[in-house]
Write a protein that holds these residues in place. Sequence first.
Motif, PDB file in Angstrom:
ATOM      1  N   UNK A 332       0.834  -1.197   0.000  1.00 40.17           N
ATOM      2  CA  UNK A 332       0.000   0.000   0.000  1.00 40.17           C
ATOM      3  C   UNK A 332       0.874   1.255   0.000  1.00 40.17           C
ATOM      4  N   UNK A 333       1.975   1.223   0.744  1.00 36.05           N
ATOM      5  CA  UNK A 333       2.884   2.358   0.771  1.00 36.05           C
ATOM      6  C   UNK A 333       3.477   2.658  -0.593  1.00 36.05           C
ATOM      7  N   UNK A 334       3.806   1.605  -1.362  1.00 37.85           N
ATOM      8  CA  UNK A 334       4.330   1.795  -2.712  1.00 37.85           C
ATOM      9  C   UNK A 334       3.258   2.398  -3.618  1.00 37.85           C
ATOM     10  N   UNK A 335       2.044   1.871  -3.564  1.00 37.70           N
ATOM     11  CA  UNK A 335       0.966   2.334  -4.442  1.00 37.70           C
ATOM     12  C   UNK A 335       0.561   3.777  -4.153  1.00 37.70           C
ATOM     13  N   UNK A 336       0.733   4.225  -2.924  1.00 36.95           N
ATOM     14  CA  UNK A 336       0.348   5.583  -2.548  1.00 36.95           C
ATOM     15  C   UNK A 336       1.525   6.557  -2.563  1.00 36.95           C
ATOM     16  N   UNK A 337       2.703   6.095  -2.990  1.00 35.06           N
ATOM     17  CA  UNK A 337       3.855   6.969  -3.074  1.00 35.06           C
ATOM     18  C   UNK A 337       4.530   7.241  -1.752  1.00 35.06           C
ATOM     19  N   UNK A 338       4.217   6.465  -0.726  1.00 33.77           N
ATOM     20  CA  UNK A 338       4.853   6.646   0.574  1.00 33.77           C
ATOM     21  C   UNK A 338       6.196   5.938   0.654  1.00 33.77           C
ATOM     22  N   UNK A 339       6.418   4.977  -0.252  1.00 33.33           N
ATOM     23  CA  UNK A 339       7.662   4.199  -0.290  1.00 33.33           C
ATOM     24  C   UNK A 339       8.137   4.093  -1.731  1.00 33.33           C
TER      25      UNK A 339
END
Length: 400
Positions: A332-339
């Motif tokens: 989820x972090x990758x998909x939302x640009x957090x990671x």
Amino acid sequence: MKLRRLIPFFDDSVASWALEARLLRWLTLIWLFAGLIVLFSASYAIADARHHDGLYYFKRQILWVLASFILFNIIVNLPLRKILGISHWFLMVFLILIFVTLIPGLGKKAFDAARWIAIGPIPIQPSELIKPFLVLQSARLFGQWERLSWGVRLAWLGVFGLVLLGILAQPNLSTTALCGMTIWLIALAAGLPYKYLGGTAVGGVLLALLSISIKEYQRKRVMSFLNPWADATGDGYQLVQSLLAVGSGRTWGAGFGLSQQKLFYLPIQDTDFIFAVFAEEFGFVGSTLLLILLGLFATLGLIVALKAKNPVHRLVAIGVTTVMVGQSLLHIGVATGSLPTTGLPLPMFSYGGNSMIASLVAAGLLIRVARESSEAEVVPLRSNESENGRRRRMFPKNKV
């Protein structure tokens, strides 16, 4: 009747399970059902374009789910001491297969990473399948750390190091990081001295930095993550399209099946970016419900760990919870640009048989720990055998 026994979600005998085991069973079912719905929508267009059958990926996923249920059923009904007793053999087999993927001509490449091998028509991704057994063996090692000789300790730490180096060499930095953090957190929960934990943490960070400095594509991913819009049609393309999908969902979402980004704008929308499709179709409300489900799963996992009387069982519960929930949050972090952009599937959602097997095996292990935490389901003693004798039989000294 045979079908009901094969799939324990529909077996009446589960009424005797511990409360946490029953709740985890239903959470797993809800998680899986939601994932299949989202995969149906996310994969239809691309399956129709590639295979002239919009249900191609969905039907294959259903077959993997049925196969995974067989393993799930075995695990939730098999005493954990027996599973722990053979876990090291599976770990060794998958470790060998990880290095087989690195052999030119044997490893199957995707996006410049050799992560698969083919056994007949079946693709095997050993870095996914090894995760539950890495948890089991880490729990065995650190759960009885004080009873083991330094020779046994160093031997298994060396094996864990080979697992991480093999996955990193594929290259697969995200899975390496997830497996490394899982082992480290299990060791932390076991109460290992901080001097060991601190040293391995520093070593892991340095290894990650070294990998990023050597692998140009990893370095580009980190740079594009910092400002994806600077190269929206190049290195930042995946993240930009994912952010557009997530943002388009707004509060309530576009509606089931109505995602626009999945129509050949968002890359690998049925695996590494399936959450973006979910967020676009179900919006902020749906995404919040998914996070609540993950929170409930994590809470039950920690409750099971706290109730477990055996230290090894406790560490298994912590490890499984870390893998399932941690991997979901990383996705989820990758998909939302957090990671930084990376290739981690969303458990129970992403297309792929290896991920599905690993997820249901892990869920089955947690449910098994929950069952054995109940007084009614503890492993019975043999005749004329003391409690200390049973413990010695389950976990013999220096044999991990």
